[in-house]
Write an enzyme that holds these catalytic residues in place. Structure first.
Site, short mmCIF file in Angstrom:
data_model
loop_
_atom_site.label_atom_id
_atom_site.label_comp_id
_atom_site.label_asym_id
_atom_site.label_seq_id
_atom_site.Cartn_x
_atom_site.Cartn_y
_atom_site.Cartn_z
N LYS A 171 0.82 -1.21 0.00
CA LYS A 171 0.00 0.00 0.00
C LYS A 171 0.86 1.27 0.00
O LYS A 171 0.58 2.22 -0.72
CB LYS A 171 -0.93 0.00 1.22
N LYS A 239 1.72 11.53 5.09
CA LYS A 239 2.07 10.49 6.05
C LYS A 239 2.50 9.22 5.35
O LYS A 239 3.52 8.61 5.68
CB LYS A 239 0.89 10.23 6.98
#
Length: 293
Positions: A171, A239
Site C-alpha cells: 500500500k 504520512k
C-alpha cells in the site's frame, strides 16, 4: 458473522456500511459517539462506547483509523479491543500504517492469543461507497481466508500479498507512486499553461497515450478548477509517502520521485491545506514556477 468495526471516518463509515449490507451484524466504535449513533440510525447495528465493548461479541474486529498510534490505542490500549476479545477472535487492521508498527502490534496481540491481519485499501471514498476497493492483505493464509468474505463485501480486487506487514508495504509503495504521478500531472499542466498549450487538448492526448495514468484522469480536471474537495487528505498522503521513504531508506534504496512529491505535499501542509485533497500539491508547483493554471 459478528463484526466489531473501529473507526468511522471518510472511508470507514462507507466500508462498515458494505459489511452490514452483506448481512453481518456490526457493532461500531468511533471516538465521536454522535458519528457512530448516526451510522447505526442509518444502517442498523449497535454502538459501542469503547473498542473493548465492540470486540466483546465479535468474530472479527476491523480497525480503520489514521495512523499506527491510533491502531495501537484502539487495539492494545486501555479499554482496547484486545481487552474485550473473545477466544479465537481475528483482528484485521485496514488502516495505512508502518509495516514495523503492524508487526509490533501483531506480536502484542499474539501474546493475548489474538490473530492479526493487515489489509489496507486503495481507492478513495467513492470506491469505498460502492464496495470496489482494492484490498491487499498480509498475514497467515488461514487468517486471511477467515476475513475473505468481509474483504469481498468491501472490495472488488482482493489479494493476499504475503506475511504480516506486507499488505502495508504494498500500500505504501502504491500511494507513494500515486503521489509522484500526481506531482507529474501538476507539473505537466503548469508547463502546458506556461507554453500556451490548450490544457483540455493536452489532457485528452495524454489520457489516450503513454502519458496517461489514473491520477491524470482523477486529478487533472480538479486541478484546472483548483477544486480540492477531499477524496483523500493531503496530510494523510504525506504520512504515507514519509512512511514509504522510511522503509526505502531502511532497505538501502532511494525513491526520488516520491521524495519530490513529499516536498510538494509538505508545501501544501505549510499553506494550511492538510485537510484538502492531495491534488492541492499543485499549489507548490504553481508557487515554484510563478504560473497559475
Amino acid at each position: 458473522m459478528e463484526i466489531g468495526f473501529l473507526g468511522l471516518g471518510i472511508m470507514g463509515l462507507r466500508m462498515a456500511a458494505n459489511v452490514a449490507r452483506a448481512g453481518h451484524q456490526v457493532t461500531v466504535y468511533n471516538r465521536t459517539t454522535a458519528t457512530a449513533q448516526a451510522w447505526v440510525a442509518e444502517h442498523g447495528g449497535t454502538v459501542a462506547q469503547t473498542p473493548a465493548q465492540a470486540a466483546a461479541a465479535a468474530d472479527v474486529v476491523i480497525s480503520m483509523v489514521v495512523d499506527g498510534a491510533q491502531v495501537e490505542q484502539v487495539l492494545l490500549g486501555p479499554d482496547g479491543a484486545a481487552d474485550g476479545a473473545r477466544p479465537g477472535a481475528l483482528f484485521v487492521d485496514m488502516s495505512t500504517i508502518s509495516p514495523d508498527d503492524t508487526r509490533r502490534i501483531g506480536a502484542g496481540l499474539a501474546e493475548r492469543g489474538v490473530a492479526f491481519v493487515d489489509a489496507p485499501v486503495t481507492g478513495s471514498s467513492p470506491k469505498a461507497q460502492d464496495g470496489t476497493l482494492t484490498i491487499m492483505a498480509g498475514g497467515a493464509e488461514e487468517d486471511v481466508r477467515r476475513a475473505w468474505p468481509l474483504f469481498e463485501a468491501m472490495g472488488s480486487l482482493v489479494l493476499h500479498v504475503g506475511g504480516l506487514g506486507q499488505g502495508e508495504m504494498v500500500k505504501l509503495i502504491n500511494n507513494a507512486t500515486a503521489a509522484a504521478n500526481t506531482l507529474a500531472v501538476a507539473q505537466a499542466l503548469v508547463v502546458g499553461r506556461a507554453t500556451g498549450v490548450d490544457l483540455g487538448a493536452l489532457v485528452q492526448v495524454m489520457s489516450a497515450g503513454s502519458g496517461g495514468s489514473a491520477m491524470l484522469d482523477l486529478k487533472a480536471p480538479v486541478m484546472q478548477e483548483h477544486d480540492y474537495t477531499t477524496l483523500f487528505k493531503l496530510e494523510h498522503m504525506l504520512k504515507d509517502v514519509r512512511l514509504c521513504l522510511e522503509q526505502a531508506r531502511a532497505a538501502g534504496v532511494g525513491f526520488d520521485a516520491a521524495a519530490a512529491a513529499g516536498g510538494a505535499l509538505e508545501h501544501g501542509l505549510e499553506r494550511g491545506l492538510g485537510e484538502a485533497d492531495f491534488a492541492a500539491l499543485l499549489e507548490a508547483v504553481e508557487a515554484a514556477s510563478g504560473v497559475r493554471l
